[in-house]
Design an enzyme around this catalytic site. Sequence first.
Site, PDB file in Angstrom:
ATOM      1  N   GLN A 104       0.983  -1.098  -0.068  1.00 62.38           N
ATOM      2  CA  GLN A 104      -0.012   0.057  -0.056  1.00 62.38           C
ATOM      3  C   GLN A 104       0.813   1.386   0.037  1.00 62.38           C
ATOM      4  O   GLN A 104       1.909   1.313   0.886  1.00 62.38           O
ATOM      5  CB  GLN A 104      -0.945  -0.080   1.033  1.00 62.38           C
ATOM      6  CG  GLN A 104      -1.892   1.324   1.152  1.00 62.38           C
ATOM      7  CD  GLN A 104      -2.628   1.271   2.475  1.00 62.38           C
ATOM      8  OE1 GLN A 104      -2.321   1.429   3.879  1.00 62.38           O
ATOM      9  NE2 GLN A 104      -3.976   1.021   2.444  1.00 62.38           N
ATOM     10  N   TYR A 175      -6.305  11.176   3.622  1.00 59.28           N
ATOM     11  CA  TYR A 175      -4.724  11.363   3.421  1.00 59.28           C
ATOM     12  C   TYR A 175      -4.819  12.134   1.951  1.00 59.28           C
ATOM     13  O   TYR A 175      -5.869  12.602   1.459  1.00 59.28           O
ATOM     14  CB  TYR A 175      -4.047  10.152   3.051  1.00 59.28           C
ATOM     15  CG  TYR A 175      -3.727   9.416   4.551  1.00 59.28           C
ATOM     16  CD1 TYR A 175      -3.063  10.225   5.358  1.00 59.28           C
ATOM     17  CD2 TYR A 175      -3.923   8.043   4.781  1.00 59.28           C
ATOM     18  CE1 TYR A 175      -2.818   9.498   6.906  1.00 59.28           C
ATOM     19  CE2 TYR A 175      -3.586   7.695   5.961  1.00 59.28           C
ATOM     20  CZ  TYR A 175      -2.959   8.214   7.040  1.00 59.28           C
ATOM     21  OH  TYR A 175      -2.683   7.750   7.986  1.00 59.28           O
TER      22      TYR A 175
END
Length: 211
Positions: A104, A175
């Site tokens: 990720q 994010y």
Amino acid sequence: MNTFPLLFSPGAIGTLELKNRIVMAPMGTCLAEVTGAASRRLIDYYAERAKGGAGLIIVENTLIDSRRGIQIVNQLRIDEYKFVPQLFELTEAVHSWGAKIALQINSAGAGMRPHLSPDISPVGPSSVDLDFQPLAIRELTVAEIGEIVAEFGSAARLAKLAGFDAVEIHGAHGYLIAQFLSPYTNKRSDAYGGSSERRMRFCLEVVEEVR
């Protein structure tokens, strides 16, 4: 009676073939070295999960641009080639148990933690006040946006060199990608803000660069 008859049968995600349908989702372990390198504890942790029978393991939130701030304690990094050898040890350990492994990749943007990066100011699509960020957020320039897009691509290339079978682009949890997508945090009036199509531009450019 088998409630999940397909759980242990082979499956696939696109061209990625898996031995079963069990996927370990990414979660922060804080087991990397303080430098961001994969530690022996981290490698052993994921190897044990592969040994346990998972078909695909997705490794935790990994930083693509440390120049813009750290997000979690002892965060794994892939923004320089020097991290590839230890990550290769990780992928080899997981592959030895017949599992596939993905990484990720993420950029925190305004979600960086000031106490982990005391000399870095948070950046985001716009200068907005956020409850979780005590510092003033500086709006990214178009040139800087292009740099971050390129960093996502570079991270994907390094992940491939390290033996990962896939990457997962982190677009959630407030994010940077999520910040561009949301009209709450994206107040831009240029090609990266305004309509939903323009707010998606950054995300789509990241996806294309990673491919």
